[in-house]
Design a protein around this motif. Structure first.
Motif, PDB file in Angstrom:
ATOM      1  N   ASP A  57       0.859  -1.187   0.000  1.00 36.76           N
ATOM      2  CA  ASP A  57       0.000   0.000   0.000  1.00 36.76           C
ATOM      3  C   ASP A  57       0.896   1.239   0.000  1.00 36.76           C
ATOM      4  OD1 ASP A  57      -1.723   2.094   0.524  1.00 36.76           O
ATOM      5  OD2 ASP A  57      -2.822   1.045   2.102  1.00 36.76           O
ATOM      6  N   PRO A  58       0.735   2.149  -0.979  1.00 29.89           N
ATOM      7  CA  PRO A  58       1.574   3.347  -1.013  1.00 29.89           C
ATOM      8  C   PRO A  58       1.557   4.139   0.290  1.00 29.89           C
ATOM      9  CG  PRO A  58       0.335   3.160  -3.053  1.00 29.89           C
ATOM     10  CD  PRO A  58      -0.182   2.088  -2.134  1.00 29.89           C
ATOM     11  N   ALA A  59       0.495   4.007   1.080  1.00 29.45           N
ATOM     12  CA  ALA A  59       0.421   4.735   2.355  1.00 29.45           C
ATOM     13  C   ALA A  59       1.526   4.291   3.307  1.00 29.45           C
ATOM     14  CB  ALA A  59      -0.947   4.525   3.000  1.00 29.45           C
ATOM     15  N   LEU A  60       2.005   3.042   3.162  1.00 31.57           N
ATOM     16  CA  LEU A  60       3.081   2.561   4.024  1.00 31.57           C
ATOM     17  C   LEU A  60       4.401   3.272   3.743  1.00 31.57           C
ATOM     18  CD1 LEU A  60       2.503  -1.323   4.089  1.00 31.57           C
ATOM     19  CD2 LEU A  60       2.015   0.333   5.890  1.00 31.57           C
ATOM     20  N   LEU A  61       4.486   3.908   2.565  1.00 33.38           N
ATOM     21  CA  LEU A  61       5.709   4.605   2.175  1.00 33.38           C
ATOM     22  C   LEU A  61       5.732   6.041   2.691  1.00 33.38           C
ATOM     23  CD1 LEU A  61       5.691   3.258  -1.466  1.00 33.38           C
ATOM     24  CD2 LEU A  61       7.253   2.549   0.321  1.00 33.38           C
TER      25      LEU A  61
END
Length: 518
Positions: A57-61
């Motif tokens: 999930d891009p949010a983890l980045l």
């Protein structure tokens, strides 16, 4: 405040869908080993294996200070996607990239990543020191040069555990990525091996993920077996058992070796059978497979009470589709041996002798993308027509039309070998064969149906779902979601990749012709 690090195993599933494959063995272990390089006192670490968990999930980045990337050759574009997400959310995030894609394409990689690690996993300590200082490196790594993997960051609920006793391979099969990287075979100390086992008690099965467990040192092999037998005996006194699996080359198989590993707790072996055609092995510098009949090796292993797994390469470049179908029919009709764990088309792995041979002979198709270099995509000119070969490729992806034969083979093989293997071994050994016919339906349920059908032809096949950004990325990184091309419309190496691949090309396979493109 502690630094925040995310380590990702970048992965494109060959189905081109956002699939999860937690049941696939082996799983990528590089993130676990990389995590061991960081000092827990100063760093918070998260690990995401896209092979098992699906796309991150891009949010983890968001909010991380360092992104560490590892993966296979075909995952280079996935590195770019993750970099784009991370840099969009924090321009100052440090991106460290390593693994196969970076080692083969160092010049291209320097355009995109802050640190390019061309060595093994331990090289990350140099990036950590340069970015933040030596105190951020795990003291054990500073002291010994190695770090113990942080297994607790992985799937701790899994009863399958992983250990490693050596690195690389002492053979040089011409199609293997290890041959292209040309790294020497390395043996681990017995203390380091034992510590990996002791740090992970309670597993139902321990997978030894060496590229070649047997190796080139008889003494080290015997020492490892003695150690594992000792651990097995210790655990038995505590009411626990030690069952393990390993990958070995064909020169391993003899009665003495099989007896030794069986006594030490080995219940499963994987070997690169690749083909029952001896000419195949001679053509690919796989001479260790010409010492004995591959069918006899499988039977010998089963007779010793050890379940056998193997992969099979369908060489569409040198064999007709009709001949390859005959090979599959032979396996389906031979109930004395198990079916392969997977079928693969030949892949021109970057930097390998096989890659340069195919390039020199104009066998690599035009407009091939790096993401096309997987086992279900045709990237080389086949002996039969392209249309016939693509039809065959769609067949082997799920053995369509032969599902009942696969099931009956599993039943009859289990019955025939009922006295050789225990029930649990039969159950484990049957799973890969049945997944040959079922994995497409499993992926559909997990990843959703694709909007279009695959062509299985490099350059025309649909792109993985990950090429469509899941969030708005900065304009500077939008091009990171365009596929990287290996060959152009003429079938020549593209200008972007020529500086890396031309430099590695041996003169014997046409350096002059390649240099024109550079």
């Amino acid at each position: 405040m502690k630094k925040k690090v995310l380590i990702v195993n970048g992965y494109f599933d060959s189905t081109r869908k956002a699939a999860k494959r937690p049941w696939k063995v082996p799983q990528a272990m590089a993130p676990m080993f990389l995590s061991g390089a960081f000092n827990d006192e100063y760093v918070d670490i998260r690990v995401h294996n896209e092979q098992a968990l699906g796309p991150v999930d891009p949010a983890l980045l968001s909010g991380i200070d360092m992104l560490v990337l590892s993966g296979l050759n075909s995952a280079f574009d996935r590195y770019l996607h993750l970099t784009a997400y991370a840099k969009t959310q924090n321009l100052n995030v440090i991106v460290v990239a390593g693994g196969g894609p970076v080692r083969i394409l160092p010049e291209l990689s320097k355009r995109y990543f802050d640190y390019v690690c061309l060595g093994d996993v331990e090289q990350i300590q140099d990036a950590i020191k340069d970015a933040w200082g030596s105190q951020y490196v795990c003291p054990l790594m500073v002291e010994t040069g190695f770090a113990l993997p942080k297994y607790a960051l992985g799937n701790t609920r899994s009863r399958l555990k992983y250990v490693e006793t050596s690195r690389n391979c002492n053979f040089q099969c011409d199609f293997c990525s290890l041959t292209g990287e040309n790294n020497a075979y390395m043996k681990y100390s017995l203390e380091y091996i034992e510590r990996q086992f002791r740090e992970q008690p309670g597993g139902d099965l321990y997978a030894v993920i060496d590229n070649n467990f047997y190796g080139n040192s008889r003494r080290h092999f015997e020492q490892k077996i003695a150690l594992m037998e000792s651990i097995k005996n210790d655990w038995h006194k505590q009411g626990k058992s030690l069952s393990w699996a390993a990958l070995v080359t064909s020169n391993f198989f003899n009665e003495k070796n099989l007896s030794m590993v069986k006594k030490a707790g080995c219940d499963y072996l994987f070997t690169g059978i690749e083909s029952f055609n001896q000419e195949f092995h001679k053509n690919h510098n796989k001479h260790q497979n010409t010492l004995n009949s591959q069918v006899d090796i499988i039977r010998q292993c089963l007779d010793a009470g050890i379940a056998m797994f193997y992969g099979y390469m369908l060489d569409v470049v040198n064999s007709s589709v009709e001949d390859l179908k005959d090979e599959i029919d032979y396996m389906l009709d031979n109930h004395d041996i198990p079916l392969p764990s997977y079928f693969s088309l030949p892949i021109p792995m970057l930097g390998t002798p096989f890659f340069y041979e195919q390039l020199e002979n104009d066998k690599i198709l035009p407009n091939v993308r790096l993401c096309d270099l997987d086992d279900t995509t045709l990237s080389l000119r086949p002996k039969s027509s392209i249309e016939e070969t693509l039809k065959f490729t769609r067949y082997i992806e799920g053995l369509s039309g032969d599902k009942s034969r696969v099931f009956m083979h599993s039943v009859k093989h289990t019955y025939r070998r009922r006295r050789s293997l225990r029930l649990r071994q039969h159950l484990v050994a049957t799973v890969p064969a049945l997944l040959l016919t079922a994995q497409q339906s499993l992926v559909k349920r997990k990843g959703g149906a694709a909007s279009q059908q695959r062509t299985h032809l490099a350059g025309t096949d649909l792109l993985h779902e990950s090429y469509k950004p899941e969030m708005t990325v900065d304009s500077r990184y939008q091009a990171y979601f365009e596929p990287t091309y290996l060959t152009d419309a003429n079938g020549d190496i593209t200008e972007d990749l020529a500086p890396d691949l031309v430099k590695e090309a041996p003169i014997a396979v046409g350096l002059d012709r390649l240099a024109i493109k550079a």
